[in-house]
Design an enzyme around this catalytic site. Structure first.
Site, PDB file in Angstrom:
ATOM      1  N   LYS A 173       0.831  -1.207   0.000  1.00 53.34           N
ATOM      2  CA  LYS A 173       0.000   0.000   0.000  1.00 53.34           C
ATOM      3  C   LYS A 173       0.863   1.254   0.000  1.00 53.34           C
ATOM      4  O   LYS A 173       0.648   2.184  -0.798  1.00 53.34           O
ATOM      5  CB  LYS A 173      -0.916  -0.017   1.221  1.00 53.34           C
ATOM      6  CG  LYS A 173      -1.935   1.125   1.233  1.00 53.34           C
ATOM      7  CD  LYS A 173      -2.804   1.067   2.470  1.00 53.34           C
ATOM      8  CE  LYS A 173      -3.857   0.000   2.414  1.00 53.34           C
ATOM      9  NZ  LYS A 173      -3.544  -1.263   3.023  1.00 53.34           N
ATOM     10  N   ARG A 179      -3.085   3.298   8.398  1.00 53.17           N
ATOM     11  CA  ARG A 179      -3.437   2.178   7.543  1.00 53.17           C
ATOM     12  C   ARG A 179      -2.300   1.166   7.472  1.00 53.17           C
ATOM     13  O   ARG A 179      -1.126   1.529   7.340  1.00 53.17           O
ATOM     14  CB  ARG A 179      -3.777   2.677   6.133  1.00 53.17           C
ATOM     15  CG  ARG A 179      -4.642   3.920   6.141  1.00 53.17           C
ATOM     16  CD  ARG A 179      -4.884   4.472   4.768  1.00 53.17           C
ATOM     17  NE  ARG A 179      -5.841   3.666   4.025  1.00 53.17           N
ATOM     18  CZ  ARG A 179      -6.185   3.913   2.773  1.00 53.17           C
ATOM     19  NH1 ARG A 179      -5.621   4.909   2.115  1.00 53.17           N
ATOM     20  NH2 ARG A 179      -7.078   3.176   2.181  1.00 53.17           N
ATOM     21  N   THR A 182      -7.400  -0.792   9.256  1.00 56.39           N
ATOM     22  CA  THR A 182      -7.229   0.642   9.036  1.00 56.39           C
ATOM     23  C   THR A 182      -8.020   1.383  10.116  1.00 56.39           C
ATOM     24  O   THR A 182      -9.123   0.960  10.498  1.00 56.39           O
ATOM     25  CB  THR A 182      -7.753   1.035   7.641  1.00 56.39           C
ATOM     26  OG1 THR A 182      -6.848   0.559   6.650  1.00 56.39           O
ATOM     27  CG2 THR A 182      -7.859   2.548   7.502  1.00 56.39           C
ATOM     28  N   GLN A 208      -1.765   9.030   6.973  1.00 55.46           N
ATOM     29  CA  GLN A 208      -2.129   9.893   5.852  1.00 55.46           C
ATOM     30  C   GLN A 208      -3.212  10.870   6.279  1.00 55.46           C
ATOM     31  O   GLN A 208      -4.167  10.492   6.969  1.00 55.46           O
ATOM     32  CB  GLN A 208      -2.644   9.013   4.710  1.00 55.46           C
ATOM     33  CG  GLN A 208      -2.754   9.667   3.366  1.00 55.46           C
ATOM     34  CD  GLN A 208      -3.133   8.634   2.295  1.00 55.46           C
ATOM     35  OE1 GLN A 208      -3.587   7.536   2.604  1.00 55.46           O
ATOM     36  NE2 GLN A 208      -2.933   8.990   1.045  1.00 55.46           N
ATOM     37  N   GLU A 218      -9.231   3.724  -4.521  1.00 55.05           N
ATOM     38  CA  GLU A 218     -10.121   4.374  -3.560  1.00 55.05           C
ATOM     39  C   GLU A 218      -9.919   5.879  -3.680  1.00 55.05           C
ATOM     40  O   GLU A 218      -8.787   6.351  -3.782  1.00 55.05           O
ATOM     41  CB  GLU A 218      -9.826   3.890  -2.139  1.00 55.05           C
ATOM     42  CG  GLU A 218     -10.152   2.415  -1.928  1.00 55.05           C
ATOM     43  CD  GLU A 218      -9.848   1.941  -0.512  1.00 55.05           C
ATOM     44  OE1 GLU A 218      -9.880   2.784   0.409  1.00 55.05           O
ATOM     45  OE2 GLU A 218      -9.594   0.734  -0.334  1.00 55.05           O
ATOM     46  N   ARG A 244      -4.269  -0.019  -6.172  1.00 57.96           N
ATOM     47  CA  ARG A 244      -3.637  -1.339  -6.210  1.00 57.96           C
ATOM     48  C   ARG A 244      -4.083  -2.045  -7.484  1.00 57.96           C
ATOM     49  O   ARG A 244      -5.118  -1.707  -8.070  1.00 57.96           O
ATOM     50  CB  ARG A 244      -4.013  -2.157  -4.978  1.00 57.96           C
ATOM     51  CG  ARG A 244      -5.494  -2.338  -4.772  1.00 57.96           C
ATOM     52  CD  ARG A 244      -5.767  -3.236  -3.573  1.00 57.96           C
ATOM     53  NE  ARG A 244      -7.169  -3.170  -3.203  1.00 57.96           N
ATOM     54  CZ  ARG A 244      -7.630  -2.554  -2.121  1.00 57.96           C
ATOM     55  NH1 ARG A 244      -6.792  -1.926  -1.299  1.00 57.96           N
ATOM     56  NH2 ARG A 244      -8.923  -2.546  -1.847  1.00 57.96           N
ATOM     57  N   HIS A 258     -14.309 -36.277 -24.054  1.00 57.85           N
ATOM     58  CA  HIS A 258     -13.650 -37.487 -23.548  1.00 57.85           C
ATOM     59  C   HIS A 258     -14.398 -38.091 -22.361  1.00 57.85           C
ATOM     60  O   HIS A 258     -14.712 -39.287 -22.344  1.00 57.85           O
ATOM     61  CB  HIS A 258     -12.210 -37.161 -23.146  1.00 57.85           C
ATOM     62  CG  HIS A 258     -11.569 -38.265 -22.369  1.00 57.85           C
ATOM     63  ND1 HIS A 258     -11.039 -39.379 -22.970  1.00 57.85           N
ATOM     64  CD2 HIS A 258     -11.434 -38.444 -21.037  1.00 57.85           C
ATOM     65  CE1 HIS A 258     -10.586 -40.189 -22.033  1.00 57.85           C
ATOM     66  NE2 HIS A 258     -10.810 -39.651 -20.863  1.00 57.85           N
TER      67      HIS A 258
END
Length: 883
Positions: free
Chosen positions: A8, A100, A119, A166, A280, A295, A840
């Site tokens: 991440k 996170r 998170t 963040q 996101e 990601r 088969h």
């Protein structure tokens, strides 16, 4: 970088460096995690987890809880705590942040591991941040994360956790964006889910979001679906979040401008990474768009590899998965793929097509997800191709036929060729050169002579595979290429006309007999067929089991010894005489066969007889004489002969010369059908003989390369192609190439969903319409393959190697090839996800007289082992049974 900051953080750092709108923040590296939790004593937990199987969920959960407790009890080292406080202060005074987890086994190209660690949102204050960091570290050991890693074979001692801190976006609206459609696979459709408040509501599934689909090439909004948006997650002033119930609102959460801005942002991110992304995002009150995570989308099936040797623009293309149509769900090894290129080139050249470099394969040859695809666009755009190819698939792989027919309405694949001449120009000279018309005539007039001619061809073919013991590695490599490029092609025109005629005569007999010769009656003629090399093989193995049963000492060795141990004893000559000599004789005749035998990289039974020994152990459990496979096969043959008499009588029922003539023609046609139809297995049998010879030569080359140090071990040669093998013999080290390909191969082994048909824009046509596999009552539908009804316990088997099927159980499998058929002898019924009535598995099931349904979508996931089910092979249904 990945080892230091996890997936991440690495992705966020890269997007920030690319100038994309990412909120500011900082990252605690994995070194901080290791330094903090080092004194916690996790080594014992690592060892215990490594020894605990994925089937022991309670054991994994207990160990995971122990690891979390140890980590939550540690103190954050002072130097780490000071660095966090300093970095947090640099973001501002008491700035709300998201804390996170960023694991080293996360957001990888082949496994996203999304949501496996925790998170924490709207964290305010340095002390709260440190507490959230510790909780993130502990979340590396949640039950779900531990189980997920164990399932993917990731060692506990190799993972570590970084933590991203963040700045929070006070989002008015947020959600997720896929830069390719994750359901249909389309690469030029962006899919957006959006709802008011923080994106956690959308990501966690707590809300029904608004849903938008955008054409990223034109920016046209293709689809709008309004959600109820009855819940929003909002930040609290002092930290933390709250859930707010909203009045359901029909007003979209995004304007058209915002939708297009999001799609454009997604395109930028995808171009940067060079692969579709799962993003996101959040939009604040000032209408500013932020990217908070990106990601790779790991669930998309890879696009077919481009062909650099094709100079013209290709446009929209249709690709069929040939290896799946052959019943092979697993990936092909690189050498297996290289072998197919050579074989396909020989076929194309024989048909008069230009193939500049045989090692690259002909123009229609493509590779995607380490599986073989064929470009069927010319077929779909040809009126002749549309008439013929789906009908072939109707009997070989019915679901593929359905998917192909749906494409006929797509204007991108409208018919551009209506004349049959281009096809005839290639087929007629080839058929004439191979003397196919002569083979048909001989089979009609002198059927026994035709059979003898096929036998003589087989003997000549096997003789041509012999290589002198004195051959050098280079000579062996050249011989392997000659077999693939020159000898294998001749098998099909030499043998296939006879079974083709057999099935054609079956249809002719049905027409002549008229009423009473419906499909079910005609299929009865195909039971207990002679001249079928696969059923002969299975019955030979049953005879060996019968011989073993008559020697109590030999049968006793199967008690308590694993197939692998028995195989070891066989190689050392330590088994009882009846078993040692009997197995040696069986392998001398059939040891070139294997599961997934069309792949050169797969070991043959003669390389490792453990699978066969496991099947023998299973046979020894069948103690009801009435269920003995040889007896059932003989009964099936008698019933088929009786069916010929019934159909002959129907044909002659009107009496008179015309009736008597019709009856004679029906009897003659059906007699030849039974003589020739079983030969449908013979071309593949000879091809596999050739592949086994190639594998033997390649193994010798691999031993030489390993001795020279070019590769680590002899089997590594199957992760090279022929050009690379030649370079290895010239002294080049190939260890790096092998390691990279083995890793990619192991990753592909975990893929379960393989598209039958794939378009060049990534679309999986089958996904557009759904599978239609079942009903509200839980009934699964497929293609009837072998009539009869049976109620028994299901046994879901994904790989027959080492599998145990109790007598009478219904075998549920993704597909089968001859390597599976020894399991059929004790099965009460067969359900397959793949196949058609003449595939088969269907043919062999009919010959053994066991009910079968094929082409059942997702059968191996919809049915569970031990479930009591009722299989109706005539109706083509599988239903839950009471009890």
């Amino acid at each position: 970088m990945l080892a230091r900051v996890g997936g991440k953080a690495a992705n966020l750092g890269e997007t920030m460096g690319a100038g994309l709108p990412v909120p500011p923040g900082f990252c605690l590296t994995t070194e901080a995690y290791r330094r903090a939790v080092g004194p916690a004593g996790l080594e014992g937990v690592h060892a215990a987890l490594a020894a605990t199987g994925t089937d022991d969920l309670a054991g994994l959960a207990t160990l995971a809880a122990r690891a979390r407790g140890l980590i939550l009890a540690v103190d954050v080292p002072p130097e780490i705590a000071d660095a966090v406080r300093e970095s947090y202060a640099a973001l501002g005074t008491d700035v709300p942040v998201a804390v996170r987890s960023s694991a080293t086994a996360e957001d990888l190209p082949l496994a996203s591991f999304a949501g496996q660690q925790d998170t924490y949102l709207n964290v305010v204050g340095a002390d709260s941040v440190l507490d959230a960091v510790r909780k993130c570290w502990a979340s590396l050991w949640t039950d779900r994360a531990v189980t997920y890693r164990a399932t993917h074979g990731i060692s506990p001692s190799t993972v570590a956790l970084a933590v991203v801190v963040q700045s929070m976006v006070d989002a008015e609206v947020a959600g997720v964006l896929f830069t390719a459609n994750p359901v249909t696979g389309r690469r030029f459709e962006a899919v957006i889910d959006a709802s008011p408040g923080l994106g956690e509501a959308v990501v966690s599934g707590a809300v029904n979001p608004d849903h938008f689909v955008v054409d990223t090439a034109t920016q046209e909004i293709l689809e709008r679906r309004e959600g109820d948006k009855g819940l929003a997650i909002r930040p609290l002033a002092g930290g933390g979040t709250e859930r707010i119930n909203l009045v359901p609102d029909s007003v979209p959460s995004l304007s058209d401008g915002q939708i297009r801005e999001l799609a454009a942002l997604g395109s930028r991110v995808e171009r940067h990474y060079g692969a579709p992304q799962d993003i996101e995002w959040a939009i604040d009150a000032a209408d500013k768009l932020f990217l908070v995570q990106s990601r790779p989308i790991t669930t998309l099936y890879p696009l077919p590899d481009p062909r650099p040797d094709l100079r013209v623009p290709e446009g929209a293309r249709v690709f069929l998965c040939f290896s799946l149509a052959q019943g092979l769900t697993r990936p092909l090894t690189p050498m297996g793929m290289a072998g197919f290129r050579m074989i396909a080139s020989s076929v194309a050249r024989a048909a008069g097509f230009d193939v500049p470099e045989p090692r690259n394969g002909p123009a229609p040859f493509r590779q995607a997800g380490q599986r073989l695809f064929v470009d069927l666009t010319p077929v779909v755009r040809s009126s002749v191709g549309r008439a013929i190819v789906p009908r072939v698939f109707d009997i070989m792989e019915a679901r593929s036929a359905t998917v192909l027919r749906r494409l006929f309405a797509d204007p991108r694949f409208s018919v551009t060729l209506r004349s049959p001449w281009p096809l005839l120009r290639h087929v007629v000279p080839l058929a004439a050169k191979a003397k196919v018309p002569e083979s048909f005539l001989r089979a009609l007039l002198r059927p026994e002579a035709a059979l003898q001619r096929v036998d003589r061809f087989g003997a000549r073919f096997r003789g041509g595979l012999v290589v002198p013991d004195t051959a050098t590695p280079a000579e062996r490599l050249e011989q392997a290429e000659r077999i693939l490029g020159e000898r294998l092609f001749h098998i099909v025109p030499a043998v296939m006309p006879l079974p083709a005629l057999g099935f054609a005569l079956l249809a002719v007999a049905g027409k002549l007999a008229g009423q009473g010769s419906e499909s079910g009656a005609l299929q009865g003629v195909l039971r207990g067929l002679p001249n079928n090399v696969t059923t002969e093989m299975d019955l030979a193995l049953w005879q060996l089991a019968t011989d073993i049963r008559s020697h109590p000492g030999a049968a006793a060795v199967f008690e308590g010894a694993s197939p692998a141990e028995l195989a070891r004893r066989y190689r050392s000559g330590g088994l009882p005489a009846v078993l040692q000599s009997g197995l040696a004789g069986f392998l001398a005749r059939y040891g070139h066969r294997a599961v997934a035998e069309i792949d050169l990289g797969m070991p043959r039974w003669s390389d490792d007889p453990a699978h066969i020994l496991g099947v023998l152990a299973n046979y020894l459990k069948l103690d009801d004489p009435a269920l003995a496979p040889d007896r059932q096969f003989a009964n099936a043959a008698r019933e088929a002969e009786a069916q010929i008499e019934r159909l002959t009588a129907i044909a002659g029922s009107k009496g008179g010369p015309a009736g008597r003539m019709r009856a004679r023609m029906v009897r003659g046609a059906l007699t030849r059908t039974r003589l020739f139809a079983g030969l449908r297995e013979l071309p593949k049998y000879h091809i596999v003989e050739g592949l086994a010879s190639v594998r033997k030569q390649l193994t010798a080359v691999g031993e030489a390369l390993a001795a020279a140090g070019s590769i680590a071990e002899a089997d590594d040669i199957f992760f090279l192609d022929f050009a690379e093998a030649h370079r290895g013999l010239a002294g080049e080290s190939l260890r790096g190439i092998v390691a990279e390909r083995r890793e990619a191969y192991d990753a592909e082994m975990g893929r379960r969903r393989i598209p039958r048909v794939l378009l060049s824009d990534g679309t999986e046509p089958e996904a557009l319409h759904g599978t239609g596999a079942g009903t509200a009552a839980g009934v699964l539908s497929g293609t009837p393959a072998s009539a009869g009804t049976v109620t028994a316990r299901a046994r879901v088997i994904l790989d027959p190697q080492g599998a145990a099927l109790e007598p009478g159980e219904i075998l549920v499998a993704p597909s089968t090839d001859p390597g599976w058929t020894p399991l059929f002898l004790t099965a009460g019924g067969l359900v397959m996800e793949m196949g058609g009535p003449n595939s088969h598995g269907a043919v062999v099931a009919r010959e053994y007289g066991i009910p079968a349904v094929v082409g059942v979508p997702d059968a191996t996931s919809a049915i569970s082992t031990g479930q009591l089910i009722t299989l109706d092979g005539g109706a083509g249904t599988v239903a839950p049974a009471a009890g």
